[in-house]
Design an enzyme around this catalytic site. Sequence first.
Site, PDB file in Angstrom:
ATOM      1  N   SER A  61       0.852  -1.187   0.000  1.00 50.57           N
ATOM      2  CA  SER A  61       0.000   0.000   0.000  1.00 50.57           C
ATOM      3  C   SER A  61       0.883   1.230   0.000  1.00 50.57           C
ATOM      4  CB  SER A  61      -0.896   0.010   1.246  1.00 50.57           C
ATOM      5  OG  SER A  61      -1.522   1.270   1.419  1.00 50.57           O
ATOM      6  N   LYS A 108       2.462  -2.673   6.060  1.00 51.82           N
ATOM      7  CA  LYS A 108       2.760  -2.559   4.637  1.00 51.82           C
ATOM      8  C   LYS A 108       4.204  -2.113   4.404  1.00 51.82           C
ATOM      9  CE  LYS A 108      -1.320  -3.856   3.322  1.00 51.82           C
ATOM     10  NZ  LYS A 108      -1.525  -5.104   2.551  1.00 51.82           N
ATOM     11  N   TYR A 168      -1.797  -0.167  10.219  1.00 53.76           N
ATOM     12  CA  TYR A 168      -1.898  -0.855   8.923  1.00 53.76           C
ATOM     13  C   TYR A 168      -0.703  -0.494   8.053  1.00 53.76           C
ATOM     14  CZ  TYR A 168      -3.800  -1.573   4.159  1.00 53.76           C
ATOM     15  OH  TYR A 168      -3.996  -1.929   2.846  1.00 53.76           O
TER      16      TYR A 168
END
EC number: 1.1.1.184
Length: 260
Positions: free
Chosen positions: A148, A165, A161
Amino acid sequence: MPSNCRRFEGKVAIVTAATKGIGLAIAERLLDEGASVVIGSRNQKNVDEAIEYLKNKGLTKVAGIAGHIASTDDQKKLVDFTLQKFGKINILVNNHGINPAFGHILEVSDQVWDKLFEVNVKAGFQMTKLVHPHIAKEGGGAIIFNASYSAYKSPPGIAAYGVTKTTLVGLTRALAMGLAKDNIRVNGIAPGVIKTKMSQVLWDGGEDAEKELTDIQEIALGRLGVPDDCAGTVAYLASDDSSYITGEMIIIAGGVQARL
């Protein structure tokens, strides 16, 4: 988006979390270019519906199995199922990912933190270990991770999150170096805001909401991404057209300035 290329005739691919959004678009693109594809997802109903959707488009070399990507038993079942159906593995797309936490990073519980890393990082590492001997047996192939842009530019509310990534960026590079001797290339994509169910809370508000989001995110191309924007890049990274590329992460974010 239909392709006139047939770069994957005789190739077999596994795509995780492939019943909707980016994963489904990737599976469709690989099938459209001649691959046999096995799709995985937690829900059998979603698997069945995705297979029906693909077959209705004339893409018949597809099969699927339900399972939890973080379960070692289900990971093995996915690999064994692929070998039983198609006899070999050439490509793995680790597309899966979750984001159960929204808020300040220090508010993320240990339980949620561990779950994020279990699914977003560890599961892809485990899948790579499982498929490695089978891809090596075929003389090499490609492994692609879906990371991401948050790996590079931590958006508000999803920092935890983003950390998983960023870890995938490092994992991609490490695996690329470790598997090069077997002619297995390991690369990744880092999508920006792509219009999927996972990101729907960000853009679901009509054209005005999308325009505001593109301005806030400083998206140079002035639009949000769609799953096909990712599928074409994955197909490139899985193909011989990228035969001299490994250990790289391609940012698909419409010009958002995102770098480590």
